[in-house]
Design an enzyme around this catalytic site. Sequence first.
Site, PDB file in Angstrom:
ATOM      1  N   TYR A 164     -11.327  -2.051  -5.488  1.00 44.74           N
ATOM      2  CA  TYR A 164      -9.915  -1.668  -5.294  1.00 44.74           C
ATOM      3  C   TYR A 164      -9.069  -2.921  -5.087  1.00 44.74           C
ATOM      4  CZ  TYR A 164      -6.178   1.560  -3.798  1.00 44.74           C
ATOM      5  OH  TYR A 164      -5.028   2.308  -3.700  1.00 44.74           O
ATOM      6  N   TYR A 186      -1.573   1.214 -11.275  1.00 42.55           N
ATOM      7  CA  TYR A 186      -1.850   1.590  -9.889  1.00 42.55           C
ATOM      8  C   TYR A 186      -1.896   3.100  -9.833  1.00 42.55           C
ATOM      9  CZ  TYR A 186      -1.122   2.287  -4.867  1.00 42.55           C
ATOM     10  OH  TYR A 186      -1.230   2.677  -3.556  1.00 42.55           O
TER      11      TYR A 186
END
Lengths: 393, 337
Positions: free
Chosen positions: A296, A346
């Site tokens: 991430y 994102y």
Amino acid sequence: MSSHRFAGEVAIVGIGATEFSKASGRSELRLATEAVKAAIADAGITPDQVGGMVTYSSETNPDVDIARALGIGDLTFFSRIHYGGGAACATVQQAALAVDAGVADYVVCYRAFNERSGNRFGAGVQGRAPIANAEMAHLGSYMPVGLLTPASWVAMAAQRYMHVTGTTSADLANIAIADRKHAATNPKAWFYEQPITLEDHQASRWIVEPLRLLDCCQETDGAQAIVVTSLERARDLPNAPAVIRAAAQGSGKGQDMMTSYYRDDLCGLPEMAVVGEQLWGTSGLGPADMDAAILYDHFSPYVLYQLEELGFCGKGEAKDFIKDGRIEHGGALPLNLHGGQLGEAYLHGMNGIAEGVRQVRGTAVNQVEGLDRIVVTAGTGVPTSGLVLSSDA
Amino acid sequence: MDTRIDHSVALAALVGQVSGEPAMGPHLVNEAMIVHWVEAMGDANPVYVDDAGAREVGLEGIIAPPTMLQAWVMVGLRATLERESARASGSAKSGEESANDTMMRLLDEEGFTSVVATNCEQDYDRPLVLGEQVAVQLTIEAISDVKTTGLGTGRFATTRYDFYVIPPSTERSGSAIAAEVASAERIGTMRFRILKFAPAPRSAPKPPRPLPSVTQDNAFFWEGLKDGELRIQRCTSCGTLRHTPLPGCGECQSLDWDWIVSAGAGEIYSHVTVHYPQVPSFDYPLPIGLIELDEGTRIVANLDMNPDDVKIGMRVQASIVAFDDELSLPVFAPVTA
């Protein structure tokens, strides 16, 4: 040693997404509906077979609305997970638990938002008087000071980490350079055909020192959905299953939401260590067994923390580990082959899971040849989650 | 582009023009006004109030303070206000508009509606003595191009006041005064410079800072700051300090607590400088520190220092700053050795 019963018995069989943009031009519910429809089609099932739906507590689109819009019938399992992007891999874990427990046969995980054209997380927490409750009392204590944004919350920890480990802004650039290199060859990525150099990174403006613009993820409009079922059922479906070898959540000592500033040091993410212990313990695999990783990357520094917490390198060694192309396609541990959240989109981590599935299927645009195992993580700085996926072999 | 009205040509034509008929002072040079003036100025020079003192230095009696020059022709507050309001409302008859009035009107029309006096220079030819009648004639001496100043954009205008002594009289028309002035003795001049300007748009007032979320668990902390105290929660069972506030102690599970008052001394454990996004309540770049207090807890707070000078390990000391009635915060500054 963790040993989760569902591990190896469940699989991801469908993925579906919208385009990733800066202005979708349609509602968040429409995006969610499109992605779930695409994932169900990719799985080779029909909407009435879906028995469960899982999403984030920060999701604005009710599962029942999507169910009505797509003709999904009776739901026997529905769940939401907290802590922003930390929920990503946990949606799959909850789906796996439900499937393995026999509560639902097919569970759809989804996340959809107009995070660029609508409510921008990067704008931070604003407004004069917040609600008086425990959740706001915590983040609210930073608002009067002006520490309002995710970038600022991460930057406070990163400054300490960089001071202690000797990591520089130029070291962080290696994360952005690798992500953008991978995005440059991914037509779905916002930054398709736009790689960056170290000079580009160093010339990008400060957002919150020590973070530059190119250390920060994009803001994106889009949606991603994932279908989970049992490995047994998966074997009868059209796509090669991505077997869930492990799926785990983790919250660590001294855990706060984004601002765990009162721990013994600020150089770790103990919650990711909690996830890692479960992933390796359950799968019987370790960092050395991973052919690639999707870590991430909302902000570059926490990728370094994760490499250390998951055992890919020792504490404080990530700045050297990520040098010389090791994390680029063709390197020993290619990271974020879709371009990550700095390069592709994102999507609160859900697009990273989809990339993990494509790599296992062998259908990724930046395919790692012969890939068998991949680790995927969720949002960091918060209670988080992770997955180990592999082929059915 | 700038679309404002431009009276440059009309204003240039006014330069050098005598402004209206001369005006006569309402009172002769007199002792009472001099006394009030020197009292107000704190000037103890005897030549203004004491006939013998004046003669001692070779004068022929009391003289008026030279700086009173303009005071002798001032018409008083009420008459001045009536004239100004007539000009502002446009009710002054056009035939009565002096060159100075015209100049002021044109500058108003250009949008330069505010005024500030910037310079006043006086030259004295001879002192005034008791019983003299003063008259004044105004001439527009200079009007500048449009300038941009710290106050706003506008023009500087200089008016020259020529002061004369004329024979005392109670009733005289403007033309009669003008006739006297033409052959009178000039006793002084004054150059009075003003800036007529459009005030810079007032920037929107900075909105107040966001407030914390105050609950029953953390109210002591925020109320303490309003009282000027930096309070740190303490477990009354095991003595462990904790921040941010919680209802229970993670070390010993006690739910009993009180607080200590921190001395506010500590060192910078980490820090950031916020550049974007910029929220109107704050000034940027905005340095924020994570301070390790000497008592042993950490706290996030603003730093009163140049962001480039902030270093991890730096010794700092808190002051409690009231940002408004509802919000006080600790702000840390470096400790100078």
